[in-house]
Scaffold this active site. Sequence first.
Site, short mmCIF file in Angstrom:
data_model
loop_
_atom_site.label_atom_id
_atom_site.label_comp_id
_atom_site.label_asym_id
_atom_site.label_seq_id
_atom_site.Cartn_x
_atom_site.Cartn_y
_atom_site.Cartn_z
N ASP A 120 56.71 11.61 39.29
CA ASP A 120 56.45 12.91 38.67
C ASP A 120 57.42 13.32 37.58
O ASP A 120 57.95 14.43 37.59
CB ASP A 120 56.40 14.01 39.74
CG ASP A 120 55.54 15.19 39.25
OD1 ASP A 120 54.48 14.93 38.66
OD2 ASP A 120 55.93 16.35 39.46
N SER B 79 61.98 12.57 39.49
CA SER B 79 62.44 13.54 38.49
C SER B 79 63.77 13.07 37.89
O SER B 79 63.84 12.00 37.29
CB SER B 79 62.56 14.92 39.14
OG SER B 79 62.70 15.94 38.18
N HIS C 284 55.35 19.16 42.67
CA HIS C 284 56.39 18.30 42.10
C HIS C 284 57.05 17.42 43.16
O HIS C 284 57.40 16.28 42.89
CB HIS C 284 57.43 19.17 41.40
CG HIS C 284 58.52 18.41 40.71
ND1 HIS C 284 58.27 17.40 39.81
CD2 HIS C 284 59.88 18.50 40.81
CE1 HIS C 284 59.42 16.90 39.37
NE2 HIS C 284 60.40 17.54 39.96
#
Length: 391
Positions: free
Chosen positions: A211, A184, A343
Amino acid sequence: MSEHFRKSLLNRLPSLPPTRAPWADEPDGQSEQLDDNEGDDLGDLQPPSAIRRADQDLSPLSAGDYFDQALEIHPPGSDTKFRAYTTHATAVKDKPTVLVCHHGGGASGLSFATLAKQIKQKSSGELGTLTYDCRGHGKTTSEGGKSRDTDLSLDTLLSDFLGVITHMYPDPSTAPSLLLLGHSMGAAPILSAAPVLQQRGYNVPGVIVLDVVEGTAVEALPIMKSILAKRPDSFASVVDAIHWHVTSNSIRNAESARVSVPSFLVPVGIATADGPPRQVWRTDLLATEPYWAEWYAGLSSRFLSAKCARLLVLAGQERLDKELMVGQMQGKFQLEVMQEVGHYLHEDDPATLASTIVTFWRRNTRVLVLPPKIGASGSSGGIAVKKVGER
């Protein structure tokens, strides 16, 4: 932003459970037990004994179960002392390789704990791990108070990342090969750092992004406040926080949540006869809003322009932006889509991700000896040597 896309993002967050676990009203001395068994004091780490709680064990786990050492890194000229965790790598013929991980916003270096353990097992100890708490996270401390803790600009994240690496491995000629991984927010500094490290003489065989896709991330920024507002402000105890993360599917792996979640929190107040102090979020993510856009702007182009192997791992079938779609069709990077994860895919299914990373590393660092082409000049005695993944 289309209404359909807005709903799809919000639907990724499951219905949130109560913030108090069934045992929340029981005095348990959890804060004292956590201090006694946290087990990530600086130096060699030793795993503690587990604490069981009724039918389900949601007590914190020590970093000592997953890493070999906890370190404090204070790069020269930096205003920050970073808490880092490592697993050792064994050299294969030449230099060892270390997977250097940068976590996402609000998490910590311990979010890679279960992944680091799986990496060590699946690589037979040949691939080590270095992860750390970035500023404003975990046990990392900064001079200058909150203003420095919340300075998560890309320039600062990049400077910190380079500072940690060059402090750990000051001589590029003797440093291990560095496989860079970012989850991320963490994708931004590792992609910016790769060419800088290569220019300084470090060997960077690959970059791994977990992700995050620029187009999707940028489009989601307008609703980030709504997403953060869905989180509880505080928890009655560390165990309650672990319970919330697991039952809300924020982290779908209870083992990983037990080692990582305590580092996401800090206590407020003191323990009383009624129980431990309440726990609040360690990181003020709303205060970092000025930097959200720069984390993701240009992410796709930096990923595709990296002068090394590239791996993108997504949780579910996410949309690729146009730049990545073109790059995928041209075979510029490896794309893996994991199933039944959220996530925090590196916490949800560390074994599968570790297998993917180890295979990616071996494919792009090992030398494969191929037989000569039939009829080729000198085929009777020569061999052709090619690096796997060579473009």
